[in-house]
Design a protein around this motif. Structure first.
Motif, short mmCIF file in Angstrom:
data_model
loop_
_atom_site.label_atom_id
_atom_site.label_comp_id
_atom_site.label_asym_id
_atom_site.label_seq_id
_atom_site.Cartn_x
_atom_site.Cartn_y
_atom_site.Cartn_z
N SER A 172 -15.52 9.98 -21.37
CA SER A 172 -15.35 11.01 -22.39
C SER A 172 -16.48 12.02 -22.29
O SER A 172 -17.25 12.03 -21.32
N GLY A 173 -16.58 12.87 -23.33
CA GLY A 173 -17.64 13.87 -23.33
C GLY A 173 -19.00 13.24 -23.60
O GLY A 173 -20.05 13.83 -23.31
N GLY A 174 -19.01 12.05 -24.15
CA GLY A 174 -20.28 11.41 -24.51
C GLY A 174 -20.58 10.15 -23.74
O GLY A 174 -21.72 9.66 -23.76
N PHE B 198 -17.81 17.85 -16.35
CA PHE B 198 -16.66 18.77 -16.34
C PHE B 198 -17.00 20.03 -17.16
O PHE B 198 -16.76 21.15 -16.73
N ASP B 199 -17.55 19.81 -18.35
CA ASP B 199 -17.81 20.93 -19.25
C ASP B 199 -18.89 21.87 -18.69
O ASP B 199 -18.78 23.09 -18.78
N LYS B 200 -19.93 21.27 -18.09
CA LYS B 200 -21.02 22.10 -17.56
C LYS B 200 -20.57 22.86 -16.32
O LYS B 200 -20.95 24.01 -16.12
N ILE C 128 -10.44 22.91 -15.63
CA ILE C 128 -10.71 22.50 -14.25
C ILE C 128 -9.51 21.72 -13.70
O ILE C 128 -9.06 21.94 -12.58
N ASP C 129 -8.99 20.84 -14.53
CA ASP C 129 -7.81 20.04 -14.17
C ASP C 129 -6.68 20.98 -13.71
O ASP C 129 -6.06 20.80 -12.65
N SER C 130 -6.45 22.02 -14.50
CA SER C 130 -5.33 22.90 -14.21
C SER C 130 -5.59 23.78 -12.96
O SER C 130 -4.73 23.90 -12.09
N GLY D 251 -10.48 7.54 -23.33
CA GLY D 251 -11.41 8.64 -23.60
C GLY D 251 -10.83 9.96 -23.12
O GLY D 251 -9.84 9.99 -22.38
N GLY D 252 -11.47 11.06 -23.54
CA GLY D 252 -10.95 12.41 -23.28
C GLY D 252 -10.65 12.70 -21.81
O GLY D 252 -9.65 13.33 -21.48
N VAL D 253 -11.53 12.23 -20.91
CA VAL D 253 -11.35 12.54 -19.49
C VAL D 253 -10.17 11.76 -18.90
O VAL D 253 -9.65 12.11 -17.83
O1 KG4 Z 1 -13.17 11.63 -25.90
P1 KG4 Z 1 -13.34 13.08 -26.13
O2 KG4 Z 1 -12.17 13.82 -26.74
O3 KG4 Z 1 -14.56 13.37 -27.05
C1 KG4 Z 1 -15.90 13.31 -26.74
O4 KG4 Z 1 -16.39 12.34 -26.15
O5 KG4 Z 1 -16.57 14.31 -27.12
O6 KG4 Z 1 -13.68 13.75 -24.71
C2 KG4 Z 1 -13.87 15.11 -24.57
C3 KG4 Z 1 -14.12 15.37 -23.10
C4 KG4 Z 1 -14.59 16.79 -22.82
O7 KG4 Z 1 -15.73 16.71 -22.00
C5 KG4 Z 1 -13.41 17.40 -22.07
O8 KG4 Z 1 -13.79 18.39 -21.13
C6 KG4 Z 1 -12.82 16.19 -21.40
O9 KG4 Z 1 -12.93 15.16 -22.35
N1 KG4 Z 1 -11.42 16.39 -21.01
C7 KG4 Z 1 -11.01 16.39 -19.72
C8 KG4 Z 1 -9.62 16.68 -19.75
N2 KG4 Z 1 -9.23 16.83 -21.05
C9 KG4 Z 1 -10.36 16.64 -21.80
N3 KG4 Z 1 -11.70 16.19 -18.59
C10 KG4 Z 1 -11.01 16.28 -17.43
N4 KG4 Z 1 -9.69 16.57 -17.37
C11 KG4 Z 1 -8.96 16.78 -18.48
N5 KG4 Z 1 -7.65 17.06 -18.40
#
Ligand code: KG4
Length: 340
Positions: free
Chosen positions: A141-143, A171-173, A188-190, A275-277
Motif C-alpha cells: 500500500s501507500g504506507g 509509485f507516487d514519487k 502509472i498503471d494505465s 492493499g492499494g497497490v
Molecule cells: O492502501 P491504500 O489505499 O492506502 C494507503 O496505504 O495510503 O494505498 C494507496 C496506494 C497509493 O500509493 C497508490 O498510488 C497505490 O496505492 N495504488 C496503486 C494503484 N492504485 C492505487 N499502485 C499501483 N497501481 C495501481 N493501479
C-alpha cells in the motif's frame, strides 16, 4: 442468532462504514476526499475535518442500505491504526460512543489485518473463494510493503517488510517526478499499458532476507531522468509510457523476488495480495502467472476491496468478536504499526 457487525474505517482519507451479517456483506459505503488532490498528497488536518463531517452520514447510509436498525447490531468493529492519528481519532471515538449508546461491545482492528482478511468478506452472487490457512499475503500500500504469514484470522507473522519507503510511495514519487499527479499508482498503471517494460532498467536493491527497500530505485529514477533531461528537455514527455512500464516492472520484480523466496522457504502455496497497490494490473497478472508456474493457488481481491474500506474491518472484527475479544473504552488510536 446472527452476528451483525458494523465496521468503521477512517485511517487515512476515506470515511467508510459497512455492515456484515455472519460475514456476508450487507452494505459498504465509502466517502472519499477530493480536497487533497490540489496538494499532491493527503493533508492530515484536512482529512480529519472531512472525516468529522462524513462519519454520521456514512454510518447512517450503511445501516440504511443494509436494512438494519442500529438496535440490531451485535458489535462495532473499528480501525485503531496504523494511520493518521487525527483521522483515526474520529472513527475510534465515534465507534466507542455509538457502542456505549447502544450498549454493545466494540472491537478494535489493525487496519493492515483488515486488508489481509479482505478475501473473507462474502458477497451474495459471487464466487467467494477464500484462502485456507496458512497462507502468505503480499500487503502493498501507500504506507506498507510486507509479506505476512497468516495462520488463522487472529494469527499473523510478518516475514519481511520494507526498511524504508513503501512500494505505493515509490509509485507516487515516480509519478510526481514525471509530472503525472497524485495518486501515482493508477496513472502509472494505465500509461505502462502502452509502454515497453524492457526499455529502461533501474538499480535493484540487495537487501538480505525477506525485507524490501524502495528508496534506492526511486533515487535511480531521479538521477536517470535528471541526466536525460539535461540532454533533451522533452525526454519525459517523449518517453513517459516506457518510463512508467519500466519503472513499474522494476517494482514488481522486487516484490515478486521476495514473495517467491518466502513461498519457497515456508512451503506455503496459498498466496493472496492486499492493499492499494494490489489494484495494479501488471502486479495482478504477474502473481497469477508466477502462481501458475509454481503451483500456488492465488487470490486477487476485488478492486473495491483493494482500497480502504470498512467491509474488511467489519470481517476482521467479526473474527475477533467470535473469539470473544472485546475492546475497552480507554483504547486510544495508534499511528504506527510498531505500537500495535
Ligand atoms: O492502501 P491504500 O489505499 O492506502 C494507503 O496505504 O495510503 O494505498 C494507496 C496506494 C497509493 O500509493 C497508490 O498510488 C497505490 O496505492 N495504488 C496503486 C494503484 N492504485 C492505487 N499502485 C499501483 N497501481 C495501481 N493501479
Amino acid at each position: 442468532m446472527a452476528d451483525i457487525i458494523l465496521g468503521i474505517e477512517s485511517s487515512c482519507d476515506d470515511t467508510s462504514a459497512a455492515v456484515i451479517r455472519d460475514g456476508w456483506l450487507l452494505s459498504n459505503v465509502i466517502a472519499g476526499q477530493d480536497v487533497h488532490k490540489a496538494y499532491g498528497g493527503v493533508v492530515p488536518e484536512l482529512a480529519s475535518r472531512a472525516h468529522e463531517q462524513n462519519i454520521v452520514p456514512v454510518v447512517s447510509e450503511a445501516l440504511k442500505r443494509a436494512g438494519v436498525e442500529a438496535s440490531e447490531l451485535s458489535a462495532i468493529a473499528y480501525t485503531r491504526g496504523p494511520g493518521l492519528l487525527g483521522s483515526l481519532l474520529v472513527g475510534t471515538s465515534f465507534a466507542k460512543a455509538l457502542g456505549l449508546a447502544l450498549d454493545i461491545p466494540t472491537v478494535m482492528v489493525n487496519h493492515l489485518q483488515g486488508h489481509i482478511l479482505a478475501d473473507f468478506v462474502k458477497q451474495e452472487g459471487k464466487e467467494n473463494r477464500q484462502p485456507s490457512f496458512p497462507y502468505l499475503c503480499l500487503l502493498v500500500s501507500g504506507g506498507n510493503s510486507q509479506i505476512v504469514k497468516v495462520s488463522s484470522p487472529l494469527d499473523f507473522e510478518i516475514l519481511g517488510q520494507t526498511i524504508d519507503d513503501a512500494v505505493g510511495e515509490a509509485f507516487d514519487k515516480c509519478s510526481k517526478m514525471l509530472g503525472l499527479g497524485y495518486p501515482g499508482g493508477p496513472v502509472i498503471d494505465s500509461l505502462a499499458k502502452s509502454g515497453d517494460p524492457t526499455r529502461f532498467s533501474f538499480a535493484k536493491p540487495h537487501i538480505p532476507g525477506l525485507d524490501y527497500s524502495f528508496s534506492g530505485i526511486k533515487t535511480s529514477l531521479l538521477y536517470f531522468t535528471r541526466d536525460e533531461l539535461a540532454k533533451d528537455p522533452d525526454f519525459i514527455e517523449k518517453n513517459k509510457e516506457d518510463l512508467c512500464a519500466s519503472f513499474q516492472k522494476a517494482l514488481i520484480d522486487i516484490l515478486m523476488d521476495k514473495l517467491i523466496k518466502a513461498a519457497r522457504q515456508t512451503g506455503i502455496r496459498q498466496v493472496t495480495i492486499g492493499g492499494g497497490v494490489s489494484a495494479n494490473s501488471a502486479l495482478r497478472a504477474r502473481i497469477v502467472e508466477e502462481g501458475r508456474k509454481r503451483g500456488w493457488t492465488t487470490y486477487l481481491p476485488e478492486f473495491k476491496f483493494t482500497t480502504d474500506n470498512a467491509a474488511m474491518i467489519a470481517v476482521a472484527g467479526w473474527f475477533r468478536y467470535l473469539a470473544g475479544e472485546r475492546s475497552p473504552l480507554d483504547v486510544a488510536p495508534v499511528s504506527r504499526i510498531a505500537d500495535f
